[in-house]
Design an enzyme around this catalytic site. Structure first.
Site, PDB file in Angstrom:
ATOM      1  N   GLU A 187      -3.192  -8.608   3.181  1.00 14.39           N
ATOM      2  CA  GLU A 187      -3.695  -9.018   4.499  1.00 14.39           C
ATOM      3  C   GLU A 187      -5.219  -8.974   4.565  1.00 14.39           C
ATOM      4  O   GLU A 187      -5.817  -9.500   5.514  1.00 14.39           O
ATOM      5  CB  GLU A 187      -3.070  -8.156   5.603  1.00 14.39           C
ATOM      6  CG  GLU A 187      -3.676  -6.784   5.806  1.00 14.39           C
ATOM      7  CD  GLU A 187      -3.218  -5.734   4.807  1.00 14.39           C
ATOM      8  OE1 GLU A 187      -3.484  -4.549   5.055  1.00 14.39           O
ATOM      9  OE2 GLU A 187      -2.609  -6.090   3.775  1.00 14.39           O
ATOM     10  N   HIS A 207      -3.995  -4.750  -0.660  1.00 19.07           N
ATOM     11  CA  HIS A 207      -3.792  -5.227   0.708  1.00 19.07           C
ATOM     12  C   HIS A 207      -3.856  -6.754   0.752  1.00 19.07           C
ATOM     13  O   HIS A 207      -4.951  -7.321   0.845  1.00 19.07           O
ATOM     14  CB  HIS A 207      -4.869  -4.656   1.632  1.00 19.07           C
ATOM     15  CG  HIS A 207      -4.725  -3.203   1.905  1.00 19.07           C
ATOM     16  ND1 HIS A 207      -3.972  -2.714   2.953  1.00 19.07           N
ATOM     17  CD2 HIS A 207      -5.225  -2.123   1.260  1.00 19.07           C
ATOM     18  CE1 HIS A 207      -4.025  -1.391   2.951  1.00 19.07           C
ATOM     19  NE2 HIS A 207      -4.770  -1.006   1.928  1.00 19.07           N
ATOM     20  N   CYS A 247       0.847  -1.185   0.000  1.00 19.77           N
ATOM     21  CA  CYS A 247       0.000   0.000   0.000  1.00 19.77           C
ATOM     22  C   CYS A 247       0.892   1.247   0.000  1.00 19.77           C
ATOM     23  O   CYS A 247       1.667   1.437  -0.926  1.00 19.77           O
ATOM     24  CB  CYS A 247      -0.989  -0.027   1.162  1.00 19.77           C
ATOM     25  SG  CYS A 247      -2.306   1.218   0.983  1.00 19.77           S
TER      26      CYS A 247
END
Length: 204
Positions: free
Chosen positions: A188, A186, A80
């Site tokens: 995650e 992202h 990011c």
């Protein structure tokens, strides 16, 4: 050992938890001494470009990070805003970036024809690898990742682009320059796709 740089910005625990699920040990590094000896580095980031660069500069880890990545060629993955920090500069601020992947971070609305586009680009989007890379092993087709950003990486040379996505224009959502990697999305927050990518990075 994979070390996650904690300079006060980024969802550090989410990455640590994902690697725990993958049974891959990681260390969260908050000081230069803790970052020393890393064999892989994750550089997360959220928020504004200048704020992120300032926090990294103030963390006391900039020098050891530069040495590990530039001198020792330790693989690093910027995520990011961490990816945007790899560029030379950004439309969003005045501070210089790390400059490890030559390019500039641009705002979608600064691009002619995109002045009225909704920002941020938020949600799931298709990601298409444009070159073969170990980072996208098993993700060559039908890969989708979660995005949340208003700025994108404009590579100085298209050879630095690893993968693209489309939001009003085709943009580089993953970049690489030798041992330096970056992804705008992202992992995650991207379920199995993200876990696959993070596992791939551990094996580079």
């Amino acid at each position: 050992m994979i070390k996650i740089v904690d300079y006060g910005l980024g969802n550090i625990q989410a990455f640590a938890n994902l690697y725990k699920r993958l049974h891959i040990p990681v260390v969260v590094a908050r000081t230069a001494d803790e970052l020393a000896g890393a064999t892989k580095i994750i550089l997360p980031g959220v928020g504004a470009f200048d704020h992120a660069m300032a926090r990294l500069n103030e963390s006391g880890m900039r020098e050891i990070l530069e040495s590990l990545v530039q001198k020792d060629k330790v693989p690093v993955l910027g995520i990011c805003v961490g990816m945007q920090m790899l560029a030379n500069s950004s439309d969003e601020g005045v501070l210089p970036g790390l400059g490890w992947v030559p390019g500039r971070v641009r705002e979608f609305r600064n691009i002619p024809g995109l002045e009225g586009i909704a920002q941020p680009h938020m949600g799931w989007n298709d990601v298409k690898p444009v070159v073969s890379s170990g980072l996208f092993k098993g993700l060559e087709t039908d890969a989708r990742f979660y995005f949340l950003h208003s700025f994108f990486f404009e590579c100085q040379n298209p050879d630095y682009s690893l993968a693209s996505a489309n939001y009003g224009l085709e943009f580089s959502c993953a970049v690489a320059n030798r041992n330096v990697y970056g992804v705008q999305f992202h992992p995650e927050k991207s379920h199995d796709f993200g876990m696959t990518l993070l596992k791939n990075f551990s094996e580079i």
